[in-house]
Design an enzyme around this catalytic site. Structure first.
Site, PDB file in Angstrom:
ATOM      1  N   HIS A 191       0.830  -1.216   0.000  1.00 16.40           N
ATOM      2  CA  HIS A 191       0.000   0.000   0.000  1.00 16.40           C
ATOM      3  C   HIS A 191       0.860   1.260   0.000  1.00 16.40           C
ATOM      4  O   HIS A 191       0.584   2.220  -0.721  1.00 16.40           O
ATOM      5  CB  HIS A 191      -0.907   0.021   1.236  1.00 16.40           C
ATOM      6  N   CYS A 506      -4.856  -3.167 -18.192  1.00 10.84           N
ATOM      7  CA  CYS A 506      -5.150  -2.129 -17.201  1.00 10.84           C
ATOM      8  C   CYS A 506      -4.560  -2.433 -15.828  1.00 10.84           C
ATOM      9  O   CYS A 506      -4.908  -1.796 -14.849  1.00 10.84           O
ATOM     10  CB  CYS A 506      -6.660  -1.910 -17.086  1.00 10.84           C
TER      11      CYS A 506
END
EC number: 2.7.3.9
Length: 577
Positions: A191, A506
């Site tokens: 993260h 993507c």
């Protein structure tokens, strides 16, 4: 004394500044017997409320500075705070054991953390363990009246040094002052790394013990491109790093000149560079960075930001805003991908041992449970289609019959709207996200019926390698350049082209500077990435010759057995320095 460290280069950039050591406070406490259990429950409620208010503010700041996608982790934290089962058990422990709230909180949250961490075959539950640990620390700090470190208070140019940075830590970093951060643990897919790239600040992770080597005020030099860190560098080393920083800044300025340029290779071959978004306001960043399309609009954030299912009109306004904001450029809208790590408090889904492989995304949409929600979304999309170039994409497709069912529902709603006299575009491409190996292997059959493919490499790599990219113990298996992954991508692209369809990507791999030459050689048509990666990728593509890249890709596909062999081979064709 000068010390040199090497870590994982997680976010590009070069910085030299004073160290700001993010030290976690002492949260030790004694277990105390209590007679007034109601008072302890009231203390707990107050700490929960304070934590909720704090996290809500941090979440909003993350939305403003990082966007909805990066801020989504705080939805999971807020859900932990509101979990009736866990809160109920903490209060029950206070009442039955007559102990203080601190003790009950630790006992119950430790139990949940251990339970989830031991689910080694379930990455979703292991991530929830990290969420619970982070939230429990915040609640405990409020119970003890201890202040958690607040990176938002940093008011001079600094390099943040920490064992690890929680999402709430990273969301509070001010890029005006925080020039880089370095941690003991973590990797490119953590993260904190993703947020660093969004903030466009340098980051080096996984140095093992930098917190033991650095004091507050030490000068630290960080190169997020090479992973090099120097503590108390010499004057010559500082000059060297500053020169590298100036070179990088010059590169960024050169990339900015390509904002309105076409994406073409050295030999004139065009590729479409698109950007991923989570909300309508992300469109500004797409246009500012010169993207030619929106390659992925993650619509689930519309649902995650609501207290109830968003209405057809609310969704219509959001989709219309994106389509109009893109001024006729293509917009690929992924239908809602709820489930897995994206839960809705108002949508009661069954608890599953492994939600990532369970009832999620299109599986919900075409079921009786999610049918009406799906139809509402499709109606909103169809109504908005007259405002731009809409492309609709279904996620998490494994079977051809799933696509057929979803396409059938879309056609039904199209007919319904036309019967109601509502204008709908007749030029809407409908495709699927290729993220399940089964769909990738059957791409030749899917290609006969879809208008396009978009390869979602984040999940495709995880599912192919059977490895959670957020789990550091198996992160070595997350290999975008592994020949097995390249062969899957090649198979999908060839299948699309054989039917005259286009294939895009993507996932993070689409903007990976090492992967791009290989993907150009494979013949991928569209690359969708974070908006901040577009200009750099355009600059790289302008230097590539497609014939040479095709040769590179062919050799990688046929001669290489390992990721390391692919990377060595690429050095024969590309000079990244």
């Amino acid at each position: 004394m000068t010390e040199m460290l090497k870590g994982i280069a997680a976010s590009d950039g070069v910085a030299v500044a004073k160290a700001y050591l993010l030290v976690q406070p002492d949260l030790t406490f004694e277990t105390v017997s209590v007679t007034d259990t109601q008072a302890e429950e009231a203390r707990l409620d107050a700490a929960l409320e304070a934590s909720q208010n704090e996290l809500s503010l941090i979440r909003q700041k993350a939305v403003d500075t990082l966007g909805e996608e990066a801020a989504a982790v705080f939805d999971a934290h807020l859900m932990v705070l509101a979990d009736p089962e866990m809160i109920g058990q903490i209060k029950e422990t206070i009442r039955t054991k007559e102990v203080n709230a601190e003790s009950a909180l630790k006992e119950v949250t430790d139990m949940f953390v251990t339970l989830f961490e031991n689910m080694e075959d379930n990455p979703y539950m292991q991530e929830r363990a990290a969420d619970i640990r982070d939230v429990a620390k915040r609640v405990l700090a409020h119970l003890l009246g201890v202040e958690l470190p607040n990176p938002a208070t940093i008011s001079e140019e600094s390099i943040v040094i920490a064992h690890d940075l929680t999402p709430s830590d990273t969301a509070q970093l001010d890029a005006n002052y925080v020039k880089a951060f370095v941690t003991n643990i973590g990797g490119r897919t953590s993260h904190s790394a993703i947020m660093a790239r969004t903030l466009e600040i340098a980051a080096v992770l996984g140095t093992n013990d930098i917190t033991e080597r650095v004091k507050n005020g030490d000068i630290v030099a960080v190169n997020g491109i090479t992973g090099q860190v120097i503590i108390n560098p010499t004057e010559d080393q500082i000059a060297e790093f500053k020169a590298a920083g100036e070179t990088y800044a010059k590169q960024k300025a050169e990339w900015a000149l390509l904002k309105d340029a076409e994406t073409v290779t050295a030999d004139g071959k065009h590729f479409e560079l698109a950007a991923n978004i989570g909300t309508p306001k992300d469109v500004e960043g797409v246009n500012n960075n010169g993207a030619e399309a929106v390659g992925l609009y993650r619509t689930e954030f519309l649902y995650m930001d609501s207290q109830d299912f968003p209405t057809e009109d609310e969704q219509y306004e959001a989709y219309k805003a994106v389509l109009e904001g893109m001024n006729g450029k293509p917009v690929v809208v992924r239908t809602m991908d709820i489930g897995g790590d994206k839960e809705l408090p108002y949508f009661d889904l069954p608890k599953e041992m492994n939600p990532f492989l369970g009832f999620r995304a299109l599986r919900i949409s075409i079921s009786e449970t999610g049918n009406q929600m799906f139809r509402t979304q499709l109606r909103a999309l169809l109504r908005a289609s007259v405002h731009g170039q809409l492309r609709i994409m279904f996620p998490m497709v494994a079977l051809l019959n799933e696509f057929r069912k979803a396409k059938g529902i879309l056609e039904e709603e199209k007919a319904n709207l036309k019967a109601e006299g509502v204008a709908v575009s007749d030029d809407i491409q409908v495709g699927i996200m290729i993220e399940i190996p089964a769909a990738a292997m059957l791409a030749d059959q899917f290609a006969k019926e879809v208008d396009f493919f978009s390869i979602g490499t984040n999940d495709l790599i995880q599912y192919t390698m059977a490895a959670d990219r957020m789990n550091e113990q198996v992160s070595y298996l997350y290999q975008p350049y592994n020949p097995s992954i390249l062969r899957l991508v090649d198979h999908v692209v060839k299948a699309a082209h054989a039917e005259g369809k286009w294939a895009g990507m993507c996932g993070e791999m689409a903007g990976d500077q090492t992967a791009v030459p290989l993907l150009v050689g494979i013949g991928l048509d569209e690359f969708s990435m974070s908006a901040t990666s577009v200009l750099r990728t355009r600059s790289l593509m302008k230097k590539l010759d497609t014939d040479k890249m095709q040769e590179l890709a062919q050799r990688a596909l046929t001669e290489c057995a390992t990721m390391e062999e692919v990377l060595e081979l690429e050095k024969e064709y590309i000079d990244f320095d």
